[in-house]
Design a protein around this motif. Structure first.
Motif, PDB file in Angstrom:
ATOM      1  N   GLN A 111       0.843  -1.212   0.000  1.00  0.00           N
ATOM      2  CA  GLN A 111       0.000   0.000   0.000  1.00  0.00           C
ATOM      3  C   GLN A 111       0.870   1.252   0.000  1.00  0.00           C
ATOM      4  OE1 GLN A 111      -2.421  -0.986   3.452  1.00  0.00           O
ATOM      5  NE2 GLN A 111      -4.253  -1.142   2.172  1.00  0.00           N
ATOM      6  N   ALA A 112       1.978   1.187   0.698  1.00  0.00           N
ATOM      7  CA  ALA A 112       2.890   2.343   0.731  1.00  0.00           C
ATOM      8  C   ALA A 112       3.487   2.613  -0.646  1.00  0.00           C
ATOM      9  CB  ALA A 112       4.006   2.088   1.755  1.00  0.00           C
ATOM     10  N   ARG A 113       3.493   1.562  -1.488  1.00  0.00           N
ATOM     11  CA  ARG A 113       4.034   1.709  -2.840  1.00  0.00           C
ATOM     12  C   ARG A 113       2.932   1.998  -3.854  1.00  0.00           C
ATOM     13  NH1 ARG A 113       7.465  -3.686  -3.376  1.00  0.00           N
ATOM     14  NH2 ARG A 113       7.705  -2.897  -5.509  1.00  0.00           N
ATOM     15  N   GLY A 114       1.698   2.209  -3.381  1.00  0.00           N
ATOM     16  CA  GLY A 114       0.622   2.620  -4.262  1.00  0.00           C
ATOM     17  C   GLY A 114      -0.354   1.530  -4.672  1.00  0.00           C
ATOM     18  N   TYR A 115      -0.183   0.310  -4.201  1.00  0.00           N
ATOM     19  CA  TYR A 115      -1.124  -0.770  -4.549  1.00  0.00           C
ATOM     20  C   TYR A 115      -2.430  -0.587  -3.777  1.00  0.00           C
ATOM     21  CZ  TYR A 115       2.354  -3.403  -7.188  1.00  0.00           C
ATOM     22  OH  TYR A 115       3.273  -3.804  -8.128  1.00  0.00           O
ATOM     23  N   VAL A 116      -3.534  -0.769  -4.469  1.00  0.00           N
ATOM     24  CA  VAL A 116      -4.863  -0.594  -3.883  1.00  0.00           C
ATOM     25  C   VAL A 116      -5.502  -1.969  -3.676  1.00  0.00           C
ATOM     26  CG1 VAL A 116      -7.174   0.356  -4.212  1.00  0.00           C
ATOM     27  CG2 VAL A 116      -5.154   1.654  -4.965  1.00  0.00           C
ATOM     28  N   PHE A 117      -5.979  -2.216  -2.461  1.00  0.00           N
ATOM     29  CA  PHE A 117      -6.601  -3.494  -2.118  1.00  0.00           C
ATOM     30  C   PHE A 117      -8.122  -3.343  -2.143  1.00  0.00           C
ATOM     31  CE2 PHE A 117      -2.349  -4.197  -0.853  1.00  0.00           C
ATOM     32  CZ  PHE A 117      -2.152  -5.570  -0.730  1.00  0.00           C
ATOM     33  N   THR A 118      -8.795  -4.300  -2.758  1.00  0.00           N
ATOM     34  CA  THR A 118     -10.252  -4.246  -2.881  1.00  0.00           C
ATOM     35  C   THR A 118     -10.941  -5.363  -2.108  1.00  0.00           C
ATOM     36  OG1 THR A 118     -10.199  -5.574  -4.903  1.00  0.00           O
ATOM     37  CG2 THR A 118     -10.083  -3.164  -5.150  1.00  0.00           C
ATOM     38  N   SER A 119     -10.168  -6.220  -1.449  1.00  0.00           N
ATOM     39  CA  SER A 119     -10.756  -7.329  -0.688  1.00  0.00           C
ATOM     40  C   SER A 119     -10.164  -7.348   0.715  1.00  0.00           C
ATOM     41  CB  SER A 119     -10.472  -8.666  -1.373  1.00  0.00           C
ATOM     42  OG  SER A 119      -9.130  -9.072  -1.141  1.00  0.00           O
ATOM     43  N   ALA A 127      -1.145 -11.586  -4.961  1.00  0.00           N
ATOM     44  CA  ALA A 127      -1.277 -11.086  -6.331  1.00  0.00           C
ATOM     45  C   ALA A 127      -0.466  -9.809  -6.528  1.00  0.00           C
ATOM     46  CB  ALA A 127      -2.752 -10.846  -6.653  1.00  0.00           C
ATOM     47  N   HIS A 128      -0.623  -8.863  -5.613  1.00  0.00           N
ATOM     48  CA  HIS A 128       0.120  -7.607  -5.742  1.00  0.00           C
ATOM     49  C   HIS A 128       1.622  -7.817  -5.548  1.00  0.00           C
ATOM     50  CE1 HIS A 128      -3.487  -5.373  -6.221  1.00  0.00           C
ATOM     51  NE2 HIS A 128      -3.885  -5.418  -4.955  1.00  0.00           N
ATOM     52  N   LEU A 129       1.993  -8.737  -4.678  1.00  0.00           N
ATOM     53  CA  LEU A 129       3.406  -9.000  -4.438  1.00  0.00           C
ATOM     54  C   LEU A 129       4.071  -9.580  -5.687  1.00  0.00           C
ATOM     55  CD1 LEU A 129       5.777  -9.051  -2.419  1.00  0.00           C
ATOM     56  CD2 LEU A 129       5.018 -11.335  -1.724  1.00  0.00           C
ATOM     57  N   VAL A 130       3.399 -10.548  -6.330  1.00  0.00           N
ATOM     58  CA  VAL A 130       3.948 -11.119  -7.562  1.00  0.00           C
ATOM     59  C   VAL A 130       4.055 -10.024  -8.626  1.00  0.00           C
ATOM     60  CG1 VAL A 130       3.579 -12.760  -9.441  1.00  0.00           C
ATOM     61  CG2 VAL A 130       3.110 -13.440  -7.084  1.00  0.00           C
ATOM     62  N   HIS A 131       3.021  -9.190  -8.719  1.00  0.00           N
ATOM     63  CA  HIS A 131       3.052  -8.099  -9.698  1.00  0.00           C
ATOM     64  C   HIS A 131       4.235  -7.169  -9.430  1.00  0.00           C
ATOM     65  CE1 HIS A 131       1.898  -4.191 -11.513  1.00  0.00           C
ATOM     66  NE2 HIS A 131       1.384  -4.962 -12.471  1.00  0.00           N
TER      67      HIS A 131
END
Length: 608
Positions: A111-119, A127-131
């Motif tokens: 989240q600190a790097r800008g990833y947005v969680f929807t669940s 998923a976000h980590l692999v991305h």
């Protein structure tokens, strides 16, 4: 508990994914979803059943040659579409079984790097980590490897990427995952049952393995990037073995499969063969030599099998036995004993608590280990020095039936093997016990013929909210198993007590609205049990008694008797559990519950 299916093939894999999920429904789930690549990433999710997901796929005329699918049993976040798998991050989709213990720290960092969680799930963090790893290592296999090295906990995962449409990546640690090698493609799943539709060739992944699947090949790598080979097996299961056939439910089918399952499990003593430690592996004479105690670790129904075994082993082999609930054992300060035989029991061989308890015992220096299990290539079997594979066949119903009775058969053989090694079993007694074991499938078949009478009893239970089960000696664990079965499938609250404890508290519960189910074998404790039953009747309680021939318990108003075909001595618990299984099954039918998939429960508990 949760299920994964992954497929990449030359044909449309959507039907394979959906049928695979259908075969995994028994594991327990509350939502389902799939993601496929066909030019672009398409995801469908449903908070309902696999049938609802199938309807969505049919309505969208979904077709693709690569995809991942999942049934979710809620851990992080309520059952809902937004929490259902697959989870997506920038054209990448992930499905996941297990629990990621450090997901909150990973989530905060992302989240600190800008990833947005929807669940609310831990899976979305994967998923976000692999991305995020793809940004520094633009190769999907390497990105998954780097991501999994940061995960703490248990997982089996499947990954697809829109930018990499010709392969799927899977990985496992702690949760089961296997590869299927088919004529038209490559597959992965949580259970062989999901893949029998396309192949019987299977490769079992080990903890820490990652695998790349292409249409005509696969490769496996360790977590450190080292390539590794895993042996290919030909599954002995057939597609028919996981079909209902003429039965209404899997639970009913599996109850009636018990004579054959027992015959298969006991086949090694057919044809005049005797008791041998080699039934438990080539190293058994060495491992059993000098055993001073037995420690049994198990959960649920398997724990009850262990409690029965304690009576048998102490009575016949004269070896002290401790039976521990696996989920409790490793969280207390126990006293290790290197001369103890550690026996772990699990139908699936993947039960997380039992596997962790086994590893804890080994870490304490207890290396004399034996697995009693129904799945030859499971994690627990691979962790033990010895193993006994029960030949129950696939058990689909969440409420265990044939797995339990075959576990008891295995323990009977273990009891006799230990007794023989200790000089506690003479030739005459060995032959007497062998005769009883060989006749056991026939005896069970006779008990199954009591179903119509048990069905009539079940009608009386539909309106009840509570039930009390009583047993004494080696039948007390059978009372516990009967109460568990009734709770699992009918949702009637039931408790089991050693009958001698009745007046130490439970008697306060007894009135005309509390049915009391008693197990009354014609053994040395029968007269004591009769006194306990009189205590129930004196308080107006209604009795349902499973009595051996010769028990001499008269039927009267408020006292219902079902006579068992024969008394079976040491093996009587195997026979007495059968009518309790049938009683639970038919009570559930009357109440209209989902017999094979009880609410909130999972077949294979692969997380703590």
């Amino acid at each position: 508990m949760c299920g994964i299916v992954t497929a990449i093939a030359t044909n449309n894999v959507v039907p394979v994914l959906l049928e695979g999920l259908r075969k995994l429904e028994y594991r327990g789930y509350d939502s389902a979803g799939l993601a496929v690549l066909s030019g672009e990433l398409t995801r469908l999710r449903s908070p309902g059943r696999v049938a609802d997901l199938t309807a969505l796929a049919d309505a969208s005329q979904l077709s693709a040659s690569i995809g991942i699918a999942h049934t979710r049993w809620a851990t992080h976040g309520v059952p809902s579409e937004r929490n259902a798998h697959p989870h997506i991050s920038g054209g990448l989709a992930v499905v996941h079984n297990g629990i990621i213990e450090n997901f909150e720290a990973i989530k905060a960092s992302l989240q600190a790097r800008g990833y947005v969680f929807t669940s609310e799930t831990d899976t979305e963090a994967i998923a976000h980590l692999v991305h995020s790893k793809l940004q520094v290592a633009p190769d999907l296999f390497e990105a998954v490897r780097l991501a999994t090295n940061e995960l703490i906990g248990a997982y089996a995962i499947g990954v697809l990427a829109e930018a990499d449409p010709f392969r799927a990546i899977v990985a496992r640690r702690g949760s089961p995952l296997l590869l299927g090698v088919g004529d038209e493609g490559m597959y992965a799943a949580s259970d062989m049952a999901a893949l029998l539709q396309v192949t019987r060739k299977v490769v079992y992944l080990e903890d820490g393995d990652l695998a790349e699947l292409r249409r005509d090949s696969y490769r496996i790598m360790l977590a450190d990037g080292t390539p590794v080979e895993r042996e290919m097996h030909l599954s002995s299961l057939s597609a028919d073995a996981v079909e209902l056939g003429l039965f209404k439910h899997y639970m009913q089918k599996e109850i009636f499969e018990q004579p054959q399952a027992l015959a298969n499990t006991l086949e090694l003593i057919s044809g005049g063969a005797g008791i041998s430690p080699l039934h438990f592996g080539a190293r058994a004479p060495e491992v059993f030599d000098g055993v001073r105690r037995v420690l049994i670790l198990a959960c649920g129904t398997s724990y009850h099998a262990g409690l029965v075994a304690r009576y048998w082993i102490e009575s016949i082999a004269k070896i002290p036995v401790t039976v521990e609930i696996a989920s409790e054992y490793r969280y207390r300060d126990s006293v290790p004993d290197a001369d103890s035989l550690v026996v772990v029991i699990s139908q699936s061989g993947e039960t997380a608590d039992t596997l962790a308890a086994l590893k804890h015992a080994k870490a304490l220096g207890m290396d004399r280990t034996l697995a009693i299990c129904n799945v030859p290539e499971s994690a627990i079997v691979r962790e033990t020095a010895l193993r006994f594979i029960t030949r129950a066949g696939p058990e689909i119903g969440v409420a265990s039936t044939k797995a339990f009775t075959t576990q008891l058969a295995a323990f009977a053989l273990l009891t006799l093997a230990l007794a023989k090694l200790n000089g506690r079993l003479n030739d005459a007694d060995e032959e007497r016990h062998l005769t009883a074991l060989r006749h056991l499938p026939v005896a069970v078949q006779k008990v199954l013929e009591l179903e119509p009478e048990i069905e009539r009893w079940a009608q009386r239970f539909a309106s009840k909210e509570h039930a009390l089960f009583l047993g004494r000696g080696r039948h007390w664990p059978i009372a516990m198993e009967g109460a568990l079965k009734l709770k699992e499938v009918s949702y009637i609250h039931a408790e089991a007590y050693a009958a001698g404890e009745l007046k130490h508290g439970p008697l306060a519960l007894v009135d005309k609205n509390m049915p009391v189910i008693a197990i009354a074998p014609a053994d040395e404790l029968l007269e004591k049990l009769k006194s306990n039953l009189q205590e129930v009747r004196a308080r107006g309680g209604e009795l349902y008694v499973f009595a051996d021939a010769g028990s001499e318990i008269p039927e009267s108003e408020g006292v219902h008797i079902l006579h068992m075909p024969e008394h079976y001595g040491m093996l009587s618990p195997v026979l007495h559990v059968i009518p309790l299984q049938l009683l639970s099954y038919h009570a559930a039918l009357v109440k209209g519950t989902d017999v094979d998939k009880p609410r909130n429960l999972a077949k294979s508990v692969t997380v703590e």
